[in-house]
Design an enzyme around this catalytic site. Structure first.
Site, PDB file in Angstrom:
ATOM      1  N   HIS A  69      -7.360  16.671   3.992  1.00 20.36           N
ATOM      2  CA  HIS A  69      -8.551  16.277   4.751  1.00 20.36           C
ATOM      3  C   HIS A  69      -9.288  17.492   5.298  1.00 20.36           C
ATOM      4  O   HIS A  69     -10.513  17.512   5.346  1.00 20.36           O
ATOM      5  CB  HIS A  69      -8.171  15.309   5.887  1.00 20.36           C
ATOM      6  CG  HIS A  69      -8.325  13.876   5.491  1.00 20.36           C
ATOM      7  ND1 HIS A  69      -9.373  13.094   5.915  1.00 20.36           N
ATOM      8  CD2 HIS A  69      -7.581  13.091   4.671  1.00 20.36           C
ATOM      9  CE1 HIS A  69      -9.267  11.889   5.384  1.00 20.36           C
ATOM     10  NE2 HIS A  69      -8.186  11.865   4.631  1.00 20.36           N
ATOM     11  N   SER A 101     -11.155   5.659  -3.068  1.00 17.61           N
ATOM     12  CA  SER A 101     -11.214   6.577  -1.932  1.00 17.61           C
ATOM     13  C   SER A 101     -12.029   5.946  -0.810  1.00 17.61           C
ATOM     14  O   SER A 101     -12.938   5.156  -1.063  1.00 17.61           O
ATOM     15  CB  SER A 101     -11.848   7.909  -2.352  1.00 17.61           C
ATOM     16  OG  SER A 101     -11.730   8.874  -1.325  1.00 17.61           O
ATOM     17  N   GLU A 205       3.556  -3.980   1.998  1.00 21.49           N
ATOM     18  CA  GLU A 205       4.106  -2.626   1.829  1.00 21.49           C
ATOM     19  C   GLU A 205       5.320  -2.408   2.720  1.00 21.49           C
ATOM     20  O   GLU A 205       6.140  -1.531   2.460  1.00 21.49           O
ATOM     21  CB  GLU A 205       3.047  -1.587   2.187  1.00 21.49           C
ATOM     22  CG  GLU A 205       1.934  -1.447   1.187  1.00 21.49           C
ATOM     23  CD  GLU A 205       1.039  -0.283   1.538  1.00 21.49           C
ATOM     24  OE1 GLU A 205       1.356   0.841   1.119  1.00 21.49           O
ATOM     25  OE2 GLU A 205       0.036  -0.488   2.249  1.00 21.49           O
ATOM     26  N   ASP A 283      -0.288   6.126  -7.678  1.00 25.18           N
ATOM     27  CA  ASP A 283      -0.607   6.093  -6.249  1.00 25.18           C
ATOM     28  C   ASP A 283      -1.217   7.421  -5.796  1.00 25.18           C
ATOM     29  O   ASP A 283      -2.425   7.521  -5.598  1.00 25.18           O
ATOM     30  CB  ASP A 283       0.636   5.739  -5.428  1.00 25.18           C
ATOM     31  CG  ASP A 283       0.303   5.286  -4.011  1.00 25.18           C
ATOM     32  OD1 ASP A 283      -0.869   4.956  -3.744  1.00 25.18           O
ATOM     33  OD2 ASP A 283       1.223   5.248  -3.172  1.00 25.18           O
ATOM     34  N   ASP A 284      -0.370   8.444  -5.624  1.00 21.67           N
ATOM     35  CA  ASP A 284      -0.812   9.770  -5.157  1.00 21.67           C
ATOM     36  C   ASP A 284      -0.115  10.833  -6.003  1.00 21.67           C
ATOM     37  O   ASP A 284       0.876  11.422  -5.580  1.00 21.67           O
ATOM     38  CB  ASP A 284      -0.447   9.955  -3.678  1.00 21.67           C
ATOM     39  CG  ASP A 284      -1.117   8.933  -2.781  1.00 21.67           C
ATOM     40  OD1 ASP A 284      -2.351   8.970  -2.654  1.00 21.67           O
ATOM     41  OD2 ASP A 284      -0.408   8.088  -2.202  1.00 21.67           O
TER      42      ASP A 284
END
Length: 347
Positions: A69, A101, A205, A283-284
């Site tokens: 970030h 995003s 989740e 996912d990431d």
């Protein structure tokens, strides 16, 4: 299959990626490029953690998101990230990608609108450069932003849905699952559905979200992200089965995020045995140091899938995309053209 031939099969396999968060997909190489642009930021201590790759702890993965970030606050950063991520997925044999995003305002002056415009510009530039991948975009609602920010994101998605020539296809609901409640987002999500936007919602989740999950299934979503604890409720499982809602399953993410204790216990096996629709995803990929070929290989080794089973998973995933019928038909044609070469490495 064993050794290099096996790995080559998973690399050659044409793949569909439907659950990829843009920021979490940033590779080590791209992070280093971004950090070199911002020598004024005191984040050099993060280099050791960035270089650890697959050895990162869960806490270090969370720290990675914080660094990301900090180093992605201008349009130039977002453009670089978008193009690098797309090219890396393409290099891994992904032929169709839905990136997601959360649009954000940054201290550097980037607005939410400009954020989305920049991502779309990155997608367009990759297409112009001939990168062999079809990319679409989902705007993500971050639970931490609450219903007000969610309504803003839905409005943006509606605007781009109309103006982006089918690049923006829908919305994602994600973020810290312990923050807020699904009811906070029912109104904006309903509005999005009525506008023709598709919905991919992170559900179950964490344990003890049965009430929220049942509420959000009432929309219903077009796909479910993770759904890790859906299987703890027979009632919820029946709803998901009855509505044939495809799941986005991210094995490495669940293991590293410690919501699943081992590969063997991953809910892939449950849904696979039910012949329920699902798609393997990363996912990431940057933060969790994986790629989609690796996810297919893990699933195949853990659940004893043959190359033909693996192929079927990839081919069936085309039907779970948010793309038009024409795009799906073109993708299926592409898969069948590639099939003979792919199976040369499977023997």
């Amino acid at each position: 299959m064993a050794g290099e031939g096996a790995l080559q099969f998973y690399r050659d396999l044409p793949k569909v990626e439907l659950h990829a968060h843009l920021n979490g997909s940033i590779s080590t190489a791209t992070m280093k490029k971004l950090m070199a642009r911002k020598p004024h930021l005191d984040i050099q201590h993060g280099m050791t953690m960035i270089d650890k790759g697959q050895k990162r702890t869960l806490e270090e993965c969370f720290q990675m998101f914080k660094i990301i970030h900090q180093i992605t606050d201008t349009a130039e950063d977002i453009l670089l990230v978008t193009k690098d991520v797309i090219k890396e997925f393409a290099a891994d044999g992904v032929k169709y990608l839905e990136l997601r995003s959360t649009p954000r305002d940054t201290p550097a002056g980037l607005t939410k609108q400009a954020y989305v415009e920049t991502v779309l510009e990155g997608i367009k530039q990759c297409k112009e450069e001939g990168v062999d991948i079809d990319v679409r975009f989902l705007l993500a609602i971050d639970r931490r932003g609450g219903p007000t920010a969610a309504k803003e994101t839905v409005k943006l998605a509606e605007d781009f849905f109309c103006s982006s020539n089918e690049l923006v296809l829908g919305l994602d609901l994600s973020g810290d699952p312990t923050v807020g409640h699904g009811r906070d987002f029912m109104e904006p999500l309903n509005k999005a559905r009525q506008s023709g936007l598709k919905l991919a919602l992170h559900l179950s989740e964490i344990p003890s979200q049965t009430e929220e999950t049942e509420l959000l299934l009432g929309l219903p979503p077009d796909r479910i992200g993770h759904g890790t604890f859906l299987t703890t409720s027979a009632h919820i499982v029946e709803i998901v089965k009855k509505q044939h809602i495809p799941l986005e399953l991210c094995i490495t993410s669940n293991i590293k995020g410690q919501t699943v204790s081992s590969y063997n216990e991953h809910h892939f096996g449950f849904w696979y045995n039910l012949h329920h629709p699902f798609v393997l995803c990363t996912d990431d990929k940057g933060v969790f140091a994986t790629d989609l070929s690796v996810e297919y290989e893990i699933a195949a080794k853990t659940f004893n899938l043959t190359p033909h089973h693996v192929w079927d998973l990839s081919y069936q995933a085309i039907d779970y995309t948010f793309a038009s019928a024409d795009v799906k038909a073109n993708l299926k044609e592409k898969w069948l053209l590639l099939k003979p070469d792919v199976f040369r490495h499977a023997l």
